[in-house]
Design a protein around this motif. Structure first.
Motif, mmCIF file in Angstrom:
data_model
loop_
_atom_site.group_PDB
_atom_site.id
_atom_site.type_symbol
_atom_site.label_atom_id
_atom_site.label_comp_id
_atom_site.label_asym_id
_atom_site.label_seq_id
_atom_site.Cartn_x
_atom_site.Cartn_y
_atom_site.Cartn_z
ATOM 1 N N ALA B 173 0.849 -1.190 0.000
ATOM 2 C CA ALA B 173 0.000 0.000 0.000
ATOM 3 C C ALA B 173 0.882 1.235 0.000
ATOM 4 O O ALA B 173 1.742 1.401 0.856
ATOM 5 N N GLU B 174 0.692 2.091 -0.973
ATOM 6 C CA GLU B 174 1.580 3.235 -1.158
ATOM 7 C C GLU B 174 1.297 4.282 -0.098
ATOM 8 O O GLU B 174 0.416 5.109 -0.251
ATOM 9 N N ASP B 175 2.040 4.216 0.991
ATOM 10 C CA ASP B 175 1.859 5.191 2.055
ATOM 11 C C ASP B 175 3.191 5.887 2.248
ATOM 12 O O ASP B 175 4.046 5.405 2.981
ATOM 13 N N GLU B 176 3.370 7.016 1.561
ATOM 14 C CA GLU B 176 4.683 7.662 1.569
ATOM 15 C C GLU B 176 5.071 8.145 2.945
ATOM 16 O O GLU B 176 6.216 8.028 3.359
ATOM 17 N N GLU B 177 4.090 8.716 3.679
ATOM 18 C CA GLU B 177 4.403 9.246 5.007
ATOM 19 C C GLU B 177 4.891 8.120 5.906
ATOM 20 O O GLU B 177 5.856 8.264 6.647
#
Lengths: 330, 251
Positions: B173-177
């Protein structure tokens, strides 16, 4: 103006007998010296698995050994932890600007550097003594997370180009700026911007427990050149160069985990008795083409005559002797 | 009992909270002063699991050994207090992403060496469960990193204590933070314990895999000691570890 570097190591080369040690010492001189010879920004890109602070400390030790004064803007580790491992000669040439204890002035005791991180960085641009200086930024990642990228790049540019200040009659020694950057924390934009400012870029990685550095040199008016160097860093922060990754995978039994024999707790038997082993060895496989089989096939023996086909037609079978394909017009 | 270390627990595709319970009971049994910032579960939950592992959180809290910030309960208090009184979870009240300085002040106050001579605890410990939820509550990754930075400066360097904190790995899941938080913390940590689900999926007898990575060694030890992998199975009162592929259920 090229900085004269001391070749004390080269004088010792004629003493050492073995060829590989001599070549290793030459290459050690080449790697650290060539990184420090250029002036300008040297960018050390590390990752969680392959950390770069030890290489930064090795470069600092080299600079200090060459007589330079080293200023460190320390944001990530405490001063005691950073000075650990350096001998007293190196430590006496280090000036640690502490941005670790209270970088954002939360304690409000007035101990923190007055203008915050940007002020501390800009203060390093104003040089008081004309001697050769190395500035180490530990780390650029911390600065990049707390300052706007453009401001940081402009300040870095001003920092590494201090020899071109107007109104200065005496030529100033070039400044070496060493910056540690944690690659995974930033997007390609900021990393690309910092990389374009760098005269040399070292990317740390490795394989099979051996660290490697991929170095990209951007010498002025020359093509960029690449070099890959395998190395390990000794406890006193000197560099030990290797030829390549370890060829054989040395799996020494780990002292923590005793070797476990998986066959001890099985519900079935994996071992063969002596008779079973003999029977197994003497068995000929059915499809193995041995010489007996070859002879049997070549010589139509008496066994051939006994093989016959017995056919019992069913009640509804149509035994038509004609060729069913006769009426095809092919 | 090593001192001055930051241990990062992270979990990917599985639940790593058993590590939090382990460290909580470990440090309480070792007679350390513990400040537990518990944002995920209630006090009684940790107490029940702690009792299975042999510690009583209620007793520890009464003795002054444990300072417990129950996030679930005290977050409601933030809104019923007047704004002048600082609350550790003050950031919940702020419209734009503030910083976690009040939370840091709470931790520092909880772990500072006391005046009374009779309570001679061993090194102070900060335990946080978990940091990823702070991102969901609107705090920026840099603010969380700054909070841990200040905790490290105070708890690890000044007070020679330890910090253990849990972060979830979002994985695909693209969660940059969250990635910035996880990577930033990994660079600051001395020891990383990573609990992963098995690549092939859920299994009844092997609950997952634990990867241990030592970073920032004070003496540069040989590289091959740096990382280990074990598989584990969580039981009622303990966790059993075994080498990869050596589960008793498989052999």
């Amino acid at each position: 103006m090229p900085r004269p570097f001391h070749l004390e190591g080269a004088e010792q080369l004629s003493v050492t007998p073995s060829e590989s040690v001599r070549r290793g010492a030459e290459r050690e001189l080449e790697m650290l010296e060539s990184l420090l010879a250029l002036g300008g920004l040297v960018l050390l890109r590390d990752s969680v698995e392959w950390e770069g602070r030890s290489l930064l400390k090795a470069l600092i030790k080299k600079s200090a050994a060459c007589g330079e004064q080293v200023h460190i803007l320390g944001c990530e580790v405490s001063e005691e932890e950073f000075r650990e491992g350096f001998d007293s000669h190196v430590n006496s040439r280090l000036v640690y600007h502490d941005l670790f204890r209270d970088p954002l002035n939360w304690s409000k005791t007035g101990e923190a550097l007055p203008e915050g991180p940007l002020g501390a960085l800009r203060a390093m641009c104003r040089r008081t003594n004309p001697g050769p200086v190395t500035i180490a930024l530990d780390s650029l990642s911390w600065l990049l997370l707390h300052l706007p990228c453009t401001t940081l790049c402009q300040t870095l540019h001003a920092l590494s180009h201090q020899d071109s200040c107007p109104g200065n009659s005496t030529p100033v020694e070039p400044v070496h700026v060493l910056g540690l950057l944690h690659e995974e924390l930033h997007g390609p934009g900021p990393v690309g911007a910092l990389s374009s400012l760098a005269q040399a870029e070292v990317t740390l990685s490795g394989a099979m427990g051996q660290a490697s550095a991929h170095i990209l040199y951007r010498r002025p008016r020359q093509r960029p050149t690449h070099q890959t160097q395998w190395f390990s860093i000794l406890p006193d922060f000197s560099l030990d160069l290797r030829r390549g990754p370890p060829l054989e995978l040395q799996r020494h039994p780990d002292p923590h985990t005793p070797p476990v024999d998986p066959t001890t707790q099985l519900t079935f038997n994996l071992h063969l008795s002596k008779e079973e082993k003999e029977a197994k060895d003497s068995l000929t496989l059915p499809f193995q083409f041995s010489s007996e089989k070859q002879q049997a096939l070549l010589r139509p023996g008496p066994s051939q005559a006994t093989s016959r086909i017995f056919y019992e037609p069913d009640a509804y079978d149509d035994l038509d002797q004609e060729d069913p394909d006769d009426d095809l017009d092919v | 009992l090593t001192k001055g270390k930051l241990t990062l627990l992270c979990d990917a595709k599985t639940d790593g909270s058993f590590l939090v319970h382990h460290f909580l009971s470990f440090y309480l049994k070792a007679n350390c002063k513990v400040c537990f910032v518990a944002l995920i579960q209630s006090f009684s939950h940790y107490n029940i699991v702690g009792q299975k592992l042999g510690v009583s959180l209620t007793t520890a809290r009464e003795r002054g050994q444990l300072v417990f910030l129950e996030g679930l309960k005290s977050s409601v208090d933030v809104f019923f207090r007047s704004q002048e009184e600082p609350h550790p979870l003050q950031f919940l009240r702020e419209a734009n992403t503030g910083n976690l300085q009040p939370l840091f002040e709470f931790v520092r106050e909880a772990l500072k060496p006391g005046d009374n001579a009779e309570a001679a605890w061993r090194c102070p410990v900060l335990l946080v469960d978990d940091l990823s939820v702070l991102l969901s509550l609107g705090v920026g990754a840099v603010a969380v990193l700054d909070f841990i930075h200040y905790c490290r400066a105070t708890v690890c360097c000044e007070l020679k204590g330890n910090i253990v904190t849990l972060v979830h790995d979002s994985g695909d899941a693209e969660d940059e933070e969250n990635d910035v938080l996880l990577n930033g913390l990994s660079h600051q940590s001395h020891l990383i314990l990573r609990a992963e689900g098995l690549a092939t999926g859920f299994c009844r007898d092997v609950h997952g895999q634990l990867r241990i990575l030592w970073r920032r060694p004070s003496q540069l030890t040989a590289q091959r000691d740096r990382s280990l992998t074990y598989q584990y199975k969580i039981q009622d009162k303990s966790v059993s570890f075994f080498a990869k592929g050596m589960s008793p259920a498989v052999l």
